[in-house]
Design a protein around this motif. Structure first.
Motif, PDB file in Angstrom:
ATOM      1  N   LEU A  41       4.498  15.039  -0.730  1.00  0.00           N
ATOM      2  CA  LEU A  41       4.988  16.004   0.267  1.00  0.00           C
ATOM      3  C   LEU A  41       4.609  15.567   1.680  1.00  0.00           C
ATOM      4  O   LEU A  41       5.428  15.645   2.607  1.00  0.00           O
ATOM      5  CB  LEU A  41       4.423  17.390  -0.037  1.00  0.00           C
ATOM      6  CG  LEU A  41       4.917  18.528   0.841  1.00  0.00           C
ATOM      7  CD1 LEU A  41       6.426  18.684   0.721  1.00  0.00           C
ATOM      8  CD2 LEU A  41       4.217  19.819   0.475  1.00  0.00           C
ATOM      9  N   ALA A  42       3.383  15.096   1.848  1.00  0.00           N
ATOM     10  CA  ALA A  42       2.945  14.629   3.169  1.00  0.00           C
ATOM     11  C   ALA A  42       3.786  13.440   3.638  1.00  0.00           C
ATOM     12  O   ALA A  42       4.181  13.361   4.808  1.00  0.00           O
ATOM     13  CB  ALA A  42       1.467  14.252   3.130  1.00  0.00           C
ATOM     14  N   MET A  43       4.066  12.531   2.720  1.00  0.00           N
ATOM     15  CA  MET A  43       4.885  11.366   3.099  1.00  0.00           C
ATOM     16  C   MET A  43       6.331  11.769   3.372  1.00  0.00           C
ATOM     17  O   MET A  43       6.975  11.189   4.251  1.00  0.00           O
ATOM     18  CB  MET A  43       4.815  10.304   2.020  1.00  0.00           C
ATOM     19  CG  MET A  43       3.502   9.581   1.984  1.00  0.00           C
ATOM     20  SD  MET A  43       3.593   8.227   0.828  1.00  0.00           S
ATOM     21  CE  MET A  43       2.125   7.341   1.283  1.00  0.00           C
ATOM     22  N   ALA A  44       6.845  12.740   2.634  1.00  0.00           N
ATOM     23  CA  ALA A  44       8.211  13.212   2.883  1.00  0.00           C
ATOM     24  C   ALA A  44       8.314  13.852   4.263  1.00  0.00           C
ATOM     25  O   ALA A  44       9.276  13.611   4.998  1.00  0.00           O
ATOM     26  CB  ALA A  44       8.630  14.198   1.801  1.00  0.00           C
ATOM     27  N   VAL A  45       7.322  14.646   4.616  1.00  0.00           N
ATOM     28  CA  VAL A  45       7.317  15.278   5.948  1.00  0.00           C
ATOM     29  C   VAL A  45       7.182  14.210   7.031  1.00  0.00           C
ATOM     30  O   VAL A  45       7.852  14.263   8.065  1.00  0.00           O
ATOM     31  CB  VAL A  45       6.185  16.323   6.045  1.00  0.00           C
ATOM     32  CG1 VAL A  45       5.992  16.790   7.467  1.00  0.00           C
ATOM     33  CG2 VAL A  45       6.480  17.497   5.128  1.00  0.00           C
ATOM     34  N   ALA A  46       6.320  13.216   6.784  1.00  0.00           N
ATOM     35  CA  ALA A  46       6.153  12.134   7.764  1.00  0.00           C
ATOM     36  C   ALA A  46       7.438  11.319   7.892  1.00  0.00           C
ATOM     37  O   ALA A  46       7.775  10.855   8.983  1.00  0.00           O
ATOM     38  CB  ALA A  46       4.992  11.235   7.352  1.00  0.00           C
TER      39      ALA A  46
END
Length: 67
Positions: A41-46
């Motif tokens: 999720l963090a990488m998708a948001v980034a």
């Protein structure tokens, strides 16, 4: 015809260790899924952020993991 004699006594003798191993496997699985979900999720948001270097870094990481 094959005639096997299964010795279940060994399994019952170590049933506690087998149960502990099963519990440990389930705990590690749940922990791994949670960590992977948070990181994904963090990488998708980034990746959808407007910062080009971050997008390239995430895209490079994804490509390395896929290949």
């Amino acid at each position: 015809m094959l005639h096997y004699h299964f010795n279940y006594g060994l399994i019952w003798q170590h049933f506690g260790k087998l149960g502990w191993g099963l519990a440990l496997s389930l705990e590690l699985t749940v922990f791994s899924v949670l960590v992977a979900t948070v990181l994904g999720l963090a990488m998708a948001v980034a990746h959808v952020s407007g910062n080009r270097p971050v997008r390239l870094l995430v895209a490079g990481y994804v490509e390395c993991i896929r290949n």
